[in-house]
Design a protein around this motif. Structure first.
Motif, PDB file in Angstrom:
ATOM      1  N   ARG A   1     -15.399 -14.877  14.136  1.00 58.86           N
ATOM      2  CA  ARG A   1     -14.829 -13.605  14.571  1.00 58.86           C
ATOM      3  C   ARG A   1     -13.323 -13.608  14.375  1.00 58.86           C
ATOM      4  O   ARG A   1     -12.642 -14.590  14.692  1.00 58.86           O
ATOM      5  N   MET A   2     -12.803 -12.491  13.850  1.00 64.87           N
ATOM      6  CA  MET A   2     -11.362 -12.299  13.668  1.00 64.87           C
ATOM      7  C   MET A   2     -10.948 -11.069  14.472  1.00 64.87           C
ATOM      8  O   MET A   2     -11.469  -9.975  14.241  1.00 64.87           O
ATOM      9  N   ASN A   3     -10.025 -11.258  15.413  1.00 65.85           N
ATOM     10  CA  ASN A   3      -9.520 -10.153  16.224  1.00 65.85           C
ATOM     11  C   ASN A   3      -8.117  -9.799  15.769  1.00 65.85           C
ATOM     12  O   ASN A   3      -7.212 -10.625  15.814  1.00 65.85           O
ATOM     13  N   ASN A   4      -7.948  -8.576  15.316  1.00 64.23           N
ATOM     14  CA  ASN A   4      -6.644  -8.044  14.943  1.00 64.23           C
ATOM     15  C   ASN A   4      -6.344  -6.869  15.859  1.00 64.23           C
ATOM     16  O   ASN A   4      -7.204  -6.414  16.608  1.00 64.23           O
TER      17      ASN A   4
ATOM     18  N   GLY B   1      -6.496  -3.637  17.259  1.00 65.45           N
ATOM     19  CA  GLY B   1      -7.356  -2.461  17.120  1.00 65.45           C
ATOM     20  C   GLY B   1      -8.551  -2.644  16.191  1.00 65.45           C
ATOM     21  O   GLY B   1      -9.256  -1.683  15.891  1.00 65.45           O
ATOM     22  N   LEU B   2      -8.798  -3.862  15.717  1.00 65.50           N
ATOM     23  CA  LEU B   2      -9.894  -4.095  14.774  1.00 65.50           C
ATOM     24  C   LEU B   2     -10.495  -5.481  15.006  1.00 65.50           C
ATOM     25  O   LEU B   2      -9.777  -6.462  15.143  1.00 65.50           O
ATOM     26  N   MET B   3     -11.807  -5.538  15.042  1.00 69.17           N
ATOM     27  CA  MET B   3     -12.510  -6.814  15.173  1.00 69.17           C
ATOM     28  C   MET B   3     -13.496  -6.929  14.023  1.00 69.17           C
ATOM     29  O   MET B   3     -14.253  -6.009  13.742  1.00 69.17           O
ATOM     30  N   GLN B   4     -13.455  -8.058  13.317  1.00 68.64           N
ATOM     31  CA  GLN B   4     -14.392  -8.324  12.227  1.00 68.64           C
ATOM     32  C   GLN B   4     -15.206  -9.558  12.586  1.00 68.64           C
ATOM     33  O   GLN B   4     -14.678 -10.511  13.145  1.00 68.64           O
ATOM     34  N   GLU B   5     -16.481  -9.498  12.246  1.00 68.22           N
ATOM     35  CA  GLU B   5     -17.365 -10.596  12.612  1.00 68.22           C
ATOM     36  C   GLU B   5     -18.332 -10.877  11.455  1.00 68.22           C
ATOM     37  O   GLU B   5     -18.958  -9.962  10.928  1.00 68.22           O
ATOM     38  N   PHE B   6     -18.425 -12.133  11.071  1.00 70.99           N
ATOM     39  CA  PHE B   6     -19.391 -12.595  10.083  1.00 70.99           C
ATOM     40  C   PHE B   6     -20.353 -13.524  10.812  1.00 70.99           C
ATOM     41  O   PHE B   6     -19.908 -14.385  11.559  1.00 70.99           O
ATOM     42  N   PHE B   7     -21.646 -13.347  10.609  1.00 69.00           N
ATOM     43  CA  PHE B   7     -22.559 -14.288  11.231  1.00 69.00           C
ATOM     44  C   PHE B   7     -23.827 -14.487  10.420  1.00 69.00           C
ATOM     45  O   PHE B   7     -24.246 -13.648   9.643  1.00 69.00           O
TER      46      PHE B   7
ATOM     47  N   ARG C   1     -19.870  -7.305  10.578  1.00 70.17           N
ATOM     48  CA  ARG C   1     -19.690  -6.204  11.525  1.00 70.17           C
ATOM     49  C   ARG C   1     -18.210  -5.911  11.699  1.00 70.17           C
ATOM     50  O   ARG C   1     -17.389  -6.818  11.781  1.00 70.17           O
ATOM     51  N   ILE C   2     -17.875  -4.623  11.790  1.00 69.83           N
ATOM     52  CA  ILE C   2     -16.505  -4.165  12.068  1.00 69.83           C
ATOM     53  C   ILE C   2     -16.554  -3.297  13.302  1.00 69.83           C
ATOM     54  O   ILE C   2     -17.400  -2.404  13.409  1.00 69.83           O
ATOM     55  N   GLN C   3     -15.641  -3.526  14.242  1.00 72.25           N
ATOM     56  CA  GLN C   3     -15.498  -2.673  15.406  1.00 72.25           C
ATOM     57  C   GLN C   3     -14.049  -2.216  15.504  1.00 72.25           C
ATOM     58  O   GLN C   3     -13.136  -3.022  15.351  1.00 72.25           O
ATOM     59  N   PHE C   4     -13.871  -0.916  15.742  1.00 67.68           N
ATOM     60  CA  PHE C   4     -12.532  -0.342  15.868  1.00 67.68           C
ATOM     61  C   PHE C   4     -12.165  -0.181  17.321  1.00 67.68           C
ATOM     62  O   PHE C   4     -12.960   0.003  18.170  1.00 67.68           O
TER      63      PHE C   4
END
Length: 61
Positions: free
Chosen positions: A8-11, A13-19, A58-61
Motif C-alpha cells: 500500500r502507498m499512501n499519498n 488524498g490518494l491511496m494505491q494498493e497492489f495485492f 485499487r485506488i481510493q481518493f
C-alpha cells in the motif's frame, strides 16, 4: 488455506494498493454442493475451484 500479500502507498488524498490473493493454496477439494440424480440413482457432488490466484490493483481518493 488462503494467503494475501499487500503493498500500500499512501499519498496526499490518494491511496494505491497492489495485492495478490492466493486462494486454496493447498488445493483441497472442498464440497460446493450435492444433489440427488434420479436418473442415475445416486448422489452427485460438485467441488469448489482448486487453487485460484487473484491479482488486484485499487485506488481510493
Amino acid at each position: 488455506m488462503d494467503v494475501k500479500l499487500t503493498y500500500r502507498m499512501n499519498n496526499k488524498g490518494l491511496m494505491q494498493e497492489f495485492f495478490v490473493d492466493l486462494q486454496n493454496v493447498t488445493d483441497h477439494k472442498n464440497i460446493f454442493s450435492q444433489w440427488y440424480d434420479s436418473r442415475a440413482g445416486k448422489v452427485r457432488t460438485q467441488n469448489q475451484l482448486g487453487f485460484w490466484p487473484n491479482f488486484n490493483y485499487r485506488i481510493q481518493f
